[in-house]
Design an enzyme around this catalytic site. Structure first.
Site, PDB file in Angstrom:
ATOM      1  N   GLU A 106       0.882  -1.159   0.000  1.00 52.12           N
ATOM      2  CA  GLU A 106       0.000   0.000   0.000  1.00 52.12           C
ATOM      3  C   GLU A 106       0.930   1.223   0.000  1.00 52.12           C
ATOM      4  O   GLU A 106       1.837   1.295   0.827  1.00 52.12           O
ATOM      5  CB  GLU A 106      -0.875   0.034   1.260  1.00 52.12           C
ATOM      6  CG  GLU A 106      -1.840   1.217   1.226  1.00 52.12           C
ATOM      7  CD  GLU A 106      -2.618   1.421   2.525  1.00 52.12           C
ATOM      8  OE1 GLU A 106      -2.279   0.783   3.537  1.00 52.12           O
ATOM      9  OE2 GLU A 106      -3.561   2.241   2.500  1.00 52.12           O
ATOM     10  N   ARG A 151       5.319 -13.128   9.454  1.00 52.72           N
ATOM     11  CA  ARG A 151       6.083 -11.924   9.138  1.00 52.72           C
ATOM     12  C   ARG A 151       7.396 -11.918   9.911  1.00 52.72           C
ATOM     13  O   ARG A 151       7.561 -12.634  10.894  1.00 52.72           O
ATOM     14  CB  ARG A 151       5.261 -10.689   9.503  1.00 52.72           C
ATOM     15  CG  ARG A 151       5.106 -10.530  11.023  1.00 52.72           C
ATOM     16  CD  ARG A 151       4.226  -9.340  11.389  1.00 52.72           C
ATOM     17  NE  ARG A 151       4.486  -8.213  10.529  1.00 52.72           N
ATOM     18  CZ  ARG A 151       3.524  -7.417  10.058  1.00 52.72           C
ATOM     19  NH1 ARG A 151       2.275  -7.666  10.349  1.00 52.72           N
ATOM     20  NH2 ARG A 151       3.837  -6.396   9.317  1.00 52.72           N
ATOM     21  N   LYS A 153       4.520   0.080  10.343  1.00 47.19           N
ATOM     22  CA  LYS A 153       4.592   1.295   9.534  1.00 47.19           C
ATOM     23  C   LYS A 153       4.084   2.494  10.316  1.00 47.19           C
ATOM     24  O   LYS A 153       4.609   3.593  10.193  1.00 47.19           O
ATOM     25  CB  LYS A 153       3.720   1.137   8.275  1.00 47.19           C
ATOM     26  CG  LYS A 153       4.482   0.704   7.048  1.00 47.19           C
ATOM     27  CD  LYS A 153       3.704   1.088   5.796  1.00 47.19           C
ATOM     28  CE  LYS A 153       3.226  -0.137   5.054  1.00 47.19           C
ATOM     29  NZ  LYS A 153       2.446   0.216   3.840  1.00 47.19           N
TER      30      LYS A 153
END
Length: 552
Positions: free
Chosen positions: A33, A257, A267
């Site tokens: 994104e 992850r 983020k």
RNA sequence: UGGACCAUUGUGUAACGGUAGCACUGCAGAUUUUGGUUCUGCCUGUCUAGGUUCGAAUCCUAGUGGUCCAACCA
């Protein structure tokens, strides 16, 4: 014979699919994104997705998941593209979920026509309240049973801009009692009168992740849609939508992850560090972003090696940041040019050295069989590292001390004869004598000394600023710390040495050159370098067994 | 308190019913004109309890522990 490397679970799935003839070749995608910069966790995903396609002869799309216009910016798109390229990967197609808005709208209409989606006028509070909890079933919306015609009209009106933000949403009609919260009539479209970085003001309704991601995968005929574990429960919706729409059946697979000690991977929190100025931008060399690692001097090879070593599995993990550093050292050791730089100078006067215009020859990289050489000016006044001398040395101190001998790298053996101090007792310089017959490469002294020091000739020294980085946080798992981020910041994460003394060859340093400052660490030129000031970033230190020994 | 996913040395990751291996870390040593590199050796592990089986890290059951799920974020 190369050893058979075992497969990770995703490679096993791919090989299974290929050998069963399910696919002739595979298509993967990397779907960021554009609302922030990529970090080392994304590098794991990039290496996995692109690596799979490379290994099994397929292709990988770079697809921006740009369905939320209020957080996404073109600036991030550019940064992400640069990062992926720098890591060494080429995408087959540069795509955007926003390319599919019209098609996605058509999919929504189709669901409405099948009686599987409806427009809901409820407020977000009501929808949240009716959603239930993981242990209690939800309640059906009062608007759930509108007619197909009414839904079609209302949805068209939503698109036409007849309603304000939040006034209506489009929901899938699945099962309000499902134990999977995502199946309790998930929202498919919401109204946002916002400017989109690519579609501008063409739309005022935007699809949600669940109604964009899987559909985009399907449109691109992605065979293996790989994402992280938190999307496991989305898979039921992913599959349901593809089935109801009757479109190409992409399949989603989830892996754990990357988590790494002393580093933050969220983020949101990284953005906070930038916004609250705890670091100097997204590419501050202390950040775990790709751009920061690039600026700091990490190589793409070392990051790829790291991603290879950490593996791919479904178990939650916490990788020691030391492993990344190991990979960086391993690569830099092979490619970095050796140079000598004195950080904290102590002057050495060679009392028996009669001035001549002497240079000594030194290999640029002893690890390289085809190494080049350079000539380094030598003189009777030298700088050595202040902590390479001790007046009262402990056992096993192989450096300089009164009466003790060391070799100056690529030059001569010297002996310390006198320690000169100022009125306050501070050591100001050392008087040493050198052994002319001990010249490097032509040593007839018959002596062998334990220690070899780096040095710089005083009259030839060039000035440089050094920026020494350390971990940003002083706690091993900053992600789980719930208080204020600034309380766990490592105050020593950046140490600046304004005036270091470098050998003259460094004057020709170029950006992207990798250096090993002998006995100190790996360095690279920083972008803050200007005509009159050279700035070097410390990429990573050398292993220091002496420092470790001393701590005992 | 519902559901899903997961559990192998300090950290990661293999072993696909048949000798628990590899890497990093740590420790010891050799080599070294970088206390770097390289090389050698060593340490530490199958969450627990049952079951299936000639044989279980692997299959089954239960327990325990961890992660995720109640954003008009992705």
């Amino acid at each position: 014979m190369s050893e058979e490397k075992s497969l990770n679970f995703i490679e096993e799935i791919v090989e299974g699919d290929l050998s069963a003839g399910k696919y002739k070749s595979i298509v993967t995608r990397f779907p960021p994104e554009p609302n922030g910069h990529l970090h080392v966790g994304h590098a794991k995903s990039i290496c996995l997705n692109f690596g799979l396609a490379q290994k099994y002869g397929g292709s990988t799309n770079l697809r921006f998941d740009d369905t939320n216009p209020t957080t996404e910016e073109t600036q991030y798109v550019e940064g992400i593209k640069e990062d992926v390229k720098w890591l060494g990967f080429e995408w087959a197609n540069e795509l955007y979920a926003s390319d599919y808005f019209e098609q996605l709208y058509g999919f929504a209409v189709k669901l409405i026509e099948k009686g599987l989606a409806y427009v809901d006028d409820s407020t977000s509070e009501t929808i949240a309240a009716e959603k239930g909890t993981p242990t209690q079933p939800g309640k059906e919306s009062a608007y759930r049973n509108r007619s197909v015609e009414e839904n079609l009209q209302l949805f068209a009106d939503m698109r036409a801009g007849k309603y304000k933000d939040g006034e209506k949403v489009l929901r899938a009609k699945v099962d309000m009692a499902s134990t999977n919260m995502l199946l309790r009539d998930p929202i498919l479209y919401r109204i946002k009168h916002a400017h989109h970085h690519r579609t501008g003001d063409a739309w005022c309704i935007y699809p949600m992740y669940d109604f964009a991601h899987g559909q985009s995968d399907s449109i691109e005929k992605i065979t293996h849609s790989i994402c992280t574990l938190e999307f496991v429960s989305h898979r039921a919706l992913y599959d349901w939508l593809i089935e109801q729409l009757g479109i190409f059946p992409s399949h989603q697979y989830e892996f754990a992850r990357l988590n790494m000690t002393y580093t933050l991977m969220s983020k949101r929190k990284l953005l906070q560090l930038v916004n609250e100025k705890y670091v100097d931008g997204w590419d501050d060399p202390r950040m775990p972003t790709i751009s920061a690692m690039r600026r700091r001097g990490f190589t793409p090879e070392s990051i790829r090696k790291f991603c290879d070593l950490i593996g791919v599995a479904k178990r939650e993990n916490m990788i020691d940041v030391g492993l990344l550093e190991f990979c960086v050292r391993e690569h830099l050791n092979k490619v970095a040019q050796r140079r000598m730089v004195v950080f904290d100078p102590l002057k050495v006067v060679l009392t028996n050295y009669t001035d001549k215009d002497e240079t000594v020859r030194c290999e640029d990289n002893p690890e390289d069989p085809n190494t080049t050489y350079r000539d380094i000016p030598f003189s009777g006044e030298l700088y050595i590292e202040r902590d390479d001398f001790m007046e009262n040395p402990p056992k096993k101190f192989f450096r300089l001390a009164p009466g003790q001998m060391v070799r100056l790298k690529s030059a001569y053996i010297i002996r310390c004869d006198d320690v000169i101090k100022d009125a306050d007792g501070n050591i100001t310089e050392l008087h040493c004598s050198y052994l002319p017959e001990s010249q490097s490469g032509n040593d007839k002294s018959g002596l062998h000394v334990k220690g070899t020091l780096h040095w710089v000739s005083v009259p030839h020294a060039v000035n440089a600023e050094l920026r020494l980085y350390d971990r940003l946080f002083n706690t091993e798992d900053p992600a789980s710390y719930e208080g204020d981020l600034k309380d766990i910041l490592n105050p020593g994460s950046l140490q600046i040495i304004q005036h270091a003394y470098a050998e003259p060859a460094l004057r020709n340093a170029k950006f992207d050159d990798r250096y090993q400052f002998l006995r100190k660490g790996y360095y690279t030129l920083d972008k803050d370098t200007s005509e009159d000031r050279m700035v070097f970033n410390r990429t990573v230190t050398l292993k220091d067994t002496w420092a470790k020994e001393q701590k005992k």
